[in-house]
Each structure stands twice: as structure tokens, then as C-alpha cells.
Design a protein around this motif. Structure first.
Motif, short mmCIF file in Angstrom:
data_model
loop_
_atom_site.label_atom_id
_atom_site.label_comp_id
_atom_site.label_asym_id
_atom_site.label_seq_id
_atom_site.Cartn_x
_atom_site.Cartn_y
_atom_site.Cartn_z
N LEU A 211 0.83 -1.20 0.00
CA LEU A 211 0.00 0.00 0.00
C LEU A 211 0.87 1.26 0.00
O LEU A 211 0.63 2.20 -0.76
N VAL A 212 1.87 1.28 0.86
CA VAL A 212 2.75 2.44 0.95
C VAL A 212 3.56 2.62 -0.33
O VAL A 212 3.71 3.73 -0.85
N THR A 213 4.05 1.51 -0.86
CA THR A 213 4.87 1.58 -2.07
C THR A 213 4.07 2.08 -3.27
O THR A 213 4.53 2.96 -4.01
N LEU A 214 2.88 1.53 -3.48
CA LEU A 214 2.10 1.89 -4.65
C LEU A 214 1.45 3.27 -4.57
O LEU A 214 1.30 3.95 -5.58
N THR A 215 1.08 3.69 -3.36
CA THR A 215 0.41 4.99 -3.23
C THR A 215 1.39 6.13 -2.98
O THR A 215 1.07 7.29 -3.25
N TYR B 170 -6.45 6.35 -7.62
CA TYR B 170 -5.99 6.02 -6.27
C TYR B 170 -6.71 4.78 -5.74
O TYR B 170 -6.10 3.91 -5.10
N ARG B 171 -7.99 4.68 -6.01
CA ARG B 171 -8.74 3.51 -5.57
C ARG B 171 -8.18 2.24 -6.20
O ARG B 171 -8.05 1.20 -5.54
N LYS B 172 -7.83 2.34 -7.47
CA LYS B 172 -7.25 1.17 -8.16
C LYS B 172 -5.91 0.80 -7.56
O LYS B 172 -5.60 -0.38 -7.38
N LYS B 173 -5.08 1.81 -7.24
CA LYS B 173 -3.78 1.54 -6.62
C LYS B 173 -3.95 0.81 -5.30
O LYS B 173 -3.22 -0.13 -5.00
N CYS B 174 -4.90 1.26 -4.49
CA CYS B 174 -5.11 0.63 -3.19
C CYS B 174 -5.57 -0.83 -3.36
O CYS B 174 -5.09 -1.73 -2.66
N GLN C 165 -5.05 -2.81 -5.95
CA GLN C 165 -3.94 -3.59 -6.49
C GLN C 165 -2.89 -3.88 -5.43
O GLN C 165 -2.29 -4.95 -5.42
N ALA C 166 -2.68 -2.92 -4.53
CA ALA C 166 -1.71 -3.12 -3.47
C ALA C 166 -2.16 -4.21 -2.50
O ALA C 166 -1.36 -5.07 -2.10
N ILE C 167 -3.43 -4.18 -2.12
CA ILE C 167 -3.97 -5.21 -1.23
C ILE C 167 -3.85 -6.58 -1.88
O ILE C 167 -3.41 -7.55 -1.26
N VAL C 168 -4.23 -6.66 -3.15
CA VAL C 168 -4.14 -7.94 -3.87
C VAL C 168 -2.68 -8.39 -3.97
O VAL C 168 -2.37 -9.56 -3.76
N SER C 169 -1.79 -7.47 -4.28
CA SER C 169 -0.37 -7.81 -4.41
C SER C 169 0.18 -8.37 -3.10
O SER C 169 0.94 -9.35 -3.10
N GLY C 170 -0.23 -7.77 -1.98
CA GLY C 170 0.21 -8.29 -0.68
C GLY C 170 -0.29 -9.70 -0.44
O GLY C 170 0.46 -10.58 0.03
N LEU C 171 -1.56 -9.96 -0.76
CA LEU C 171 -2.13 -11.30 -0.60
C LEU C 171 -1.45 -12.31 -1.52
O LEU C 171 -1.13 -13.43 -1.12
N VAL C 172 -1.25 -11.90 -2.77
CA VAL C 172 -0.63 -12.79 -3.76
C VAL C 172 0.78 -13.16 -3.33
O VAL C 172 1.19 -14.33 -3.40
#
Length: 229
Positions: free
Chosen positions: A117-121, A165-169, A171-178
Motif C-alpha cells: 500500500l505504501v509503495t504503490l500509493t 488512487y482507488r485502483k492503486k489501493c 492492487q496493493a492489497i491484492v499484491s500483498g495477498l498474492v
């Protein structure tokens, strides 16, 4: 099959959950949840469930009961933060919550999502925090609650209202889970092994089918005639 619960916090009419200029928190939460679900459905052996609803603010007990009944593997609750008495202020950044008794695995999962989240946003890293929130306390699976920016910070409130921004958030959550669960993307049909068959004609008279097959065979194509009553 991995069951992932994506929970958009609150509801459209939840009192006080909005920016000073009028954006309801649920507007942000539900859109991030929608994008995250679509992204997660691109991975193998994953089922995604919602516990929220647009028609009403679903009680917290119903949300956690549903996740527990599903025997979900992970629960992610999506939120936007707020500070103070309702006006603009300088509080900013992103933080992710776990329960004080969360397992080491749960904490590591939260760290993975918070990092992305921090990296992408590019927003301030407020770190991993603990709280006795209902969704963290009453779920029986690894659970985290993300606060994706402050509705009471004018700069972040503007971001929270943008599709980008909503898309970044999401994608970040999904990336962390993945990353944490080592999920694998589904293969496209183009990479699947097998044969694709093409039918170019259907006739009520057998002799017409035979004539077309003869023409095709002269052109080098392999044919067969299949009769279906």
C-alpha cells in the motif's frame, strides 16, 4: 480452494463517515473492494466473497459470522481513516490493523499488505497497529483492516475520490495477498494444451455434406462427417 473475504467497511448512510466536503467513506471502500475482487478472480483456486451490501450497512456481527461460516482463509476489511472533530487537519498516511492477539502469520500478512500500500500509493507509512475492533476480534481466520488514507486530510481526501488512487489501493492489497500466499495466475486459453475444431457447414442432406467434405479434402483439409438426429 482458498476463500478470501473482502469487506468494504461501513455503509452509505453510516453517520459521520465522510470527508468534510461530502464523500462518504463507503464510496471509497466499496470501489476498492470491487476492484480487488476482480483482480483476485484472476488467480487459481481462489474464491472471493463480500460481506457488505449497498442497500444497508451490514452489522459487524453478520459480517464476521458470514466469514466464519464460510471457513474463510483470510478476511480483509477496507477503510479510509479520519482524525479530529470533522474539519480538515494534517493527519495523513496509511496504516494496517491487526488484533492484539493476532498470530505471527497474521502480523506478517499485514506487513506484506501495508508495504505494498505504501509503495504503490507513495503515502506516509504509519505502520502496523493493533486494535480490538470487532472484525479483528470475532473472526477465526487471519484478519486485517486497512486504513488507506485520511478523509480529514484535504490532499488525501482528494486522492480517495479518484479512480486511479482507488485502483492503486486495490492492487496493493491484492499484491500483498498474492505475495504472502504465493497465488498463481490463471493461464489464458492461448496457453492451454488441446485442439480447437471448426465446423463450417451443416446440412439436412448427406450428399451436400459429402460434396463440401470433398471440396475441403481437395484443398488439403482433413474432414469428417458427423450425423446428429
Amino acid at each position: 480452494m482458498m476463500k478470501i473475504v473482502v469487506d468494504a467497511g461501513h455503509g452509505f448512510e453510516t453517520e459521520g463517515k465522510r470527508t468534510p466536503d461530502g464523500m462518504r467513506e463507503y464510496e471509497f471502500n466499496r470501489e476498492v473492494a470491487r476492484i480487488a475482487k476482480a483482480e483476485l478472480q484472476q488467480y487459481k483456486n481462489v474464491e472471493v466473497y463480500f460481506t457488505h451490501a449497498d442497500e444497508r450497512d451490514v452489522p459487524l456481527s453478520i459480517r464476521t459470522d458470514r466469514a466464519n461460516q464460510l471457513k474463510a482463509d483470510v478476511f480483509v476489511s477496507i477503510h479510509a481513516n479520519a482524525f479530529g472533530s470533522g474539519g480538515w487537519n494534517q493527519a495523513s498516511g496509511i496504516e494496517t490493523y491487526v488484533h492484539p492477539t493476532a498470530s505471527a502469520k497474521n502480523v506478517e500478512l499485514a506487513k506484506a499488505v501495508q508495504k505494498r500500500l505504501v509503495t504503490l500509493t507513495g503515502r506516509r507509512d504509519r505502520g502496523i497497529k493493533t486494535a480490538n475492533f470487532h472484525v479483528l476480534r470475532e473472526t477465526t481466520m487471519p484478519t486485517l483492516l486497512t486504513e488507506c488514507g485520511f478523509m480529514t486530510n484535504q490532499e488525501e481526501a482528494t486522492l480517495l475520490q479518484t479512480s486511479a488512487y482507488r485502483k492503486k489501493c486495490a492492487q496493493a492489497i491484492v499484491s500483498g495477498l498474492v505475495t504472502f500466499y504465493k497465488l498463481m495466475k490463471k493461464t489464458s486459453n492461448a496457453n492451454e494444451q488441446g485442439l480447437y475444431k471448426v465446423q463450417i457447414g451443416a446440412f439436412s442432406k448427406k450428399e451436400n455434406a459429402e460434396k463440401l467434405a470433398e471440396v475441403l479434402e481437395k484443398d488439403g483439409y482433413s474432414t469428417f462427417i458427423h450425423f446428429k438426429s
